[in-house]
Scaffold this active site. Structure first.
Site, PDB file in Angstrom:
ATOM      1  N   GLU A 454      -7.981   0.928  -6.468  1.00 30.61           N
ATOM      2  CA  GLU A 454      -7.867   1.655  -5.260  1.00 30.61           C
ATOM      3  C   GLU A 454      -7.381   0.777  -4.201  1.00 30.61           C
ATOM      4  O   GLU A 454      -7.664   0.691  -3.138  1.00 30.61           O
ATOM      5  CB  GLU A 454      -9.282   2.039  -4.804  1.00 30.61           C
ATOM      6  N   GLY A 455      -6.200   0.372  -4.524  1.00 27.67           N
ATOM      7  CA  GLY A 455      -5.369  -0.828  -3.671  1.00 27.67           C
ATOM      8  C   GLY A 455      -5.659  -1.991  -3.946  1.00 27.67           C
ATOM      9  O   GLY A 455      -7.063  -2.431  -3.812  1.00 27.67           O
TER      10      GLY A 455
END
Length: 787
Positions: A454-455
């Site tokens: 998620e990043g």
């Protein structure tokens, strides 16, 4: 006085007369602003606008409203959610053997998969009318965290369908027909979802995905159908190897204007059965040795009807907006839950181990070197739980604060990394020998997964937290950017002029507040409470004003270049983040009823946050240019120097004393840690030994006293000392049996696993066979997977 009066009148005319102000102040600044403002792509704009501003806006205001903090609803579980945790979740946890999952089957057992599907673990976010559980973000987070204390692999399998994926996208954006078609199956487990976003050339820069869809007409099920021909190549897709339905993100093009607009239409999301012709599920990845399903998917010129776009034809090109809006919420649930699990498990087991493990005749928890690390573990665990519940409380009350969830994801996973490292340092050899008795090893393996998904954390810290936070949370900057982007110069200037005056007043106020708090050492700052925590609210007032001032100066001096000055912006982001984390700790202390026994943890956690904020400020001042301006700002905010100290040794020892004894405080701080019912459960054994050894304290004192006085021999094995003490009638037979039982548990708890040679031969044979299978794969991703 005459000169001063003339100056005051001149300034009043310059700023007070609208036409003069516009011509000589607003218009030149507006032109400069338009010139230096970097162009913002559509994907950047959509990412910037995603989510809400919540408590992060107060932090950036320079004058936080602390009463608002205390009035936010607390994160609570409903009776239904608590019943699920007490029953279905407990049943699941008892079914999990993480060593077998990771090292033997390399997958969840079939009965576990069936149970997860049957009991709705994959349907926590799906509405009840479609058979889902419709649980809150707090319940979702709590369930994932508790599973992770037992098995990270199982936790990931549960968290992914309840995070960004088909279920969430359908719930928010799907057509009624799509909801009716897919949500019941996703709820009862007959459909298993995955979502394919990341590819070989597009990770954190998801907007750069090369996967391509072309609008066209083609025969489908015997009829000429308007649809999309898609080619994609994705990797790192969790649940892909077992998925029945594939959520897919791709860029859509319409060269023949079949939808009315030629060229790139934007990122689009579609839902495709994995049984659909042309859909390929490729090789499986092995993420850091964990056993959750993760792999590849690809397809070439796969035709789907236009109706398979999530949301239908009207949502063509709106996929990026959908993704960033869902990510802004999901980022605050899943990965922070994994980090919190590390905090609970690390604190429970390491405090127990520190008490029962002995060196030189003493519990290692009495050595200050161990206490230093154990205090960090306890302080971080309190911070993690506070931030987890504070963040989910926002999501449960209808907010989707994208900056807050980015802060939670980055800083909580980094705290989790520190906790597991300190826990392994204390456990030493016990922590590095894998086997059923090792409760830390797989958590350690899982940390890089959490900081990457998620990043990646580098991206989150350097671009998202301050880059988005400074723009969205600042009361005027984003509105000024909108004014500068207005193609109508006069209309934009009028809007900009009104904002500029307010912005100037905002900066002057924050400069005055920062200087006032600095000169008075925060003695007169606003605080909503009395007692020992009042000082922290006062200190945070100064840091909030200082952050707002530094942000304004940085944006003024650097302009669009600030986007590239990641080391500068990241440090301001760290200040921002630490103020959020400290706010969460203070909020938790109030919500828990201001427990006196929690104060050592509260002090340690908040002091650690404020110290990190001070370090970030120092780094900012040391590296900002021009140097004279950096020096001036520093003297305004910290006229006597930055004096935010890290927690001292006395406080660290107080935290350790609370952790090295049984009681309600320790149990509450580690309440999410699961302890198995099996007598051989590793976590249960170390806790049982801890409790048993505590109960024997008085007996141990009798024996040690007798040895010291010479009544019984010294430096002999414990069993001999116990026998001698019983013979001398210094302890009773019952006491002798009690301490012998406790010592048996202690030895069982500090033991490590060993395996016969055949075990390693078998493992090597299996690995060779699997490697040969992968090398013979015809998947276009096989080389990439091996790399």
């Amino acid at each position: 006085m005459t000169v001063l009066l003339i100056l005051i009148i001149a300034v009043a005319i310059l700023f007070g007369v609208t036409d003069i102000r516009k011509k000589w102040i607003s218009e030149p600044i507006f032109k400069m602003f338009k010139r230096i403002l970097p162009p913002m792509s559509e994907t950047e704009k959509e990412a910037m606008e995603a989510g809400d501003v919540w408590w992060d806006g107060e932090i950036f205001s320079g004058k936080p409203d602390w009463h608002k903090l205390h009035n936010y609803p607390d994160a609570k579980l409903t009776d239904k959610e608590q019943a699920f945790i007490d029953n279905q979740l407990e049943t699941l946890l008892a079914m999990l053997n993480d060593f077998e999952i990771v090292h033997d089957s390399k997958d969840l057992p079939k009965d576990v998969w069936d149970y997860l599907k049957r009991e709705g673990f994959f349907a926590m976010i799906i509405p009840q009318e479609y058979g889902g559980l419709a649980f809150s973000a707090t319940a979702n987070s709590t369930i994932v965290a508790k599973i992770a204390t037992r098995s990270v692999s199982a936790a990931v399998c549960v968290m992914v369908p309840n995070s960004l994926g088909p279920g969430e996208l359908l719930t928010h954006y799907g057509t009624q027909e799509q909801k009716d078609r897919w949500l019941p199956g996703l709820s009862n487990g007959t459909e298993v979802p995955c979502f394919a976003l990341t590819g070989p050339e597009a990770g954190s820069d998801a907007g750069a995905i090369p996967d391509k869809g072309i609008v066209c007409e083609q025969e489908f099920e015997g009829q000429k159908t308007l649809g999309i021909r898609i080619t994609w190549n994705k990797r790192y897709i969790t649940l892909a190897p077992v998925a029945t339905v594939l959520g897919l993100a791709f860029k859509l093009y319409d060269p023949d204007k079949l939808l009315g607009e030629q060229g790139e239409l934007g990122i689009t999301c579609a839902l495709i059965p994995t049984s659909h012709p042309g859909v390929k599920i490729g090789d499986r990845h092995m993420p850091m040795g964990l056993a959750f399903m993760n792999g590849t998917t690809y397809g070439e010129d796969v035709f789907i009807p236009l109706d398979w776009v999530i949301g239908g034809p009207s949502y063509v090109g709106k996929g990026w907006r959908m993704l960033v809006e869902c990510l802004s919420a999901g980022r605050g649930i899943s990965l922070p839950a994994l980090a919190t699990a590390i905090g609970h498990l690390g604190t429970k087991t390491t405090s127990a181990y520190s008490y029962i493990r002995k060196q030189f005749g003493l519990s290692i928890g009495k050595f200050e070197g161990v206490q230093e690390a154990l205090a960090r573990i306890g302080g971080h665990a309190y911070t993690l739980e506070a931030a987890r519940k504070f963040t989910t409380s926002a999501l449960d009350t209808g907010f989707s604060p994208s900056v807050v969830t980015a802060i939670s994801k980055y800083h909580m996973t980094e705290l989790g990394r520190e906790v597991v490292n300190d826990s392994l340092d204390i456990h030493a050899g016990k922590g590095i020998q894998l086997g059923p008795k090792n409760y830390l090893g797989h958590l350690y393996w899982g940390v890089p997964v959490a900081i990457t998904v998620e990043g990646a954390n580098i991206l989150t810290r350097n671009l998202m937290i301050f880059g988005q936070g400074a723009t969205r949370c600042h009361p005027y900057v984003y509105k000024e950017m909108e004014a500068a982007a207005n193609p109508d110069f006069k209309a934009g200037l009028k809007q900009f002029d009104a904002l500029l005056i307010k912005h100037i007043a905002f900066t002057i106020r924050n400069t005055g507040l920062a200087l006032f708090h600095g000169l008075t050492l925060c003695k007169f700052g606003d605080t909503p409470v009395g007692g020992e925590t009042a000082q922290y609210y006062k200190q945070m007032n100064r840091l909030s004003a200082g952050l707002a001032l530094c942000a304004d100066v940085s944006m003024l001096i650097l302009g669009g270049a600030l986007k590239r000055k990641e080391m500068i912006s990241a440090r301001l982001g760290d200040v921002f983040s630490q103020l959020y984390m400290a706010s969460a700790v203070l909020k938790r202390y109030e919500e828990d009823g201001r427990q006196i026994s929690d104060l050592p943890f509260v002090h340690y956690a908040v002091q650690n946050c404020l110290h990190k904020a001070g370090v970030a400020f120092e780094g900012y001042f040391d590296n900002f240019r021009p140097r004279w301006l950096a020096h001036l700002i520093k003297r305004l905010i910290f006229p006597y120097g930055v004096s935010l100290k890290a927690p001292n040794d006395i406080l660290a020892r107080r935290v350790c004393r609370a952790l090295l004894k049984t009681g309600e405080t320790r149990d509450r701080i580690t309440n999410l840690c699961y302890m198995g019912v099996d007598d051989n459960d590793a976590v249960g054994v170390v806790e049982a030994a801890f409790i048993a050894m505590h109960a024997c304290q008085a007996i141990e004192l009798k024996i040690h006293g007798a040895q010291k006085s010479g009544k019984i021999p010294r430096r002999v094995p414990l069993e001999q000392a116990i026998a001698a003490a019983e013979k001398e009638q210094l302890i009773t037979a019952e006491e002798a049996q009690q301490i012998l039982h406790a010592d048996k548990l202690r030895k069982q708890a500090i033991a490590v696993d060993s395996f016969p040679a055949e075990f390693f031969t078998q493992q090597s044979t299996q690995s060779s066979a699997q490697s040969g299978t992968q090398q013979n794969s015809n998947s276009p991703n096989s080389a990439d997977t091996a790399a």
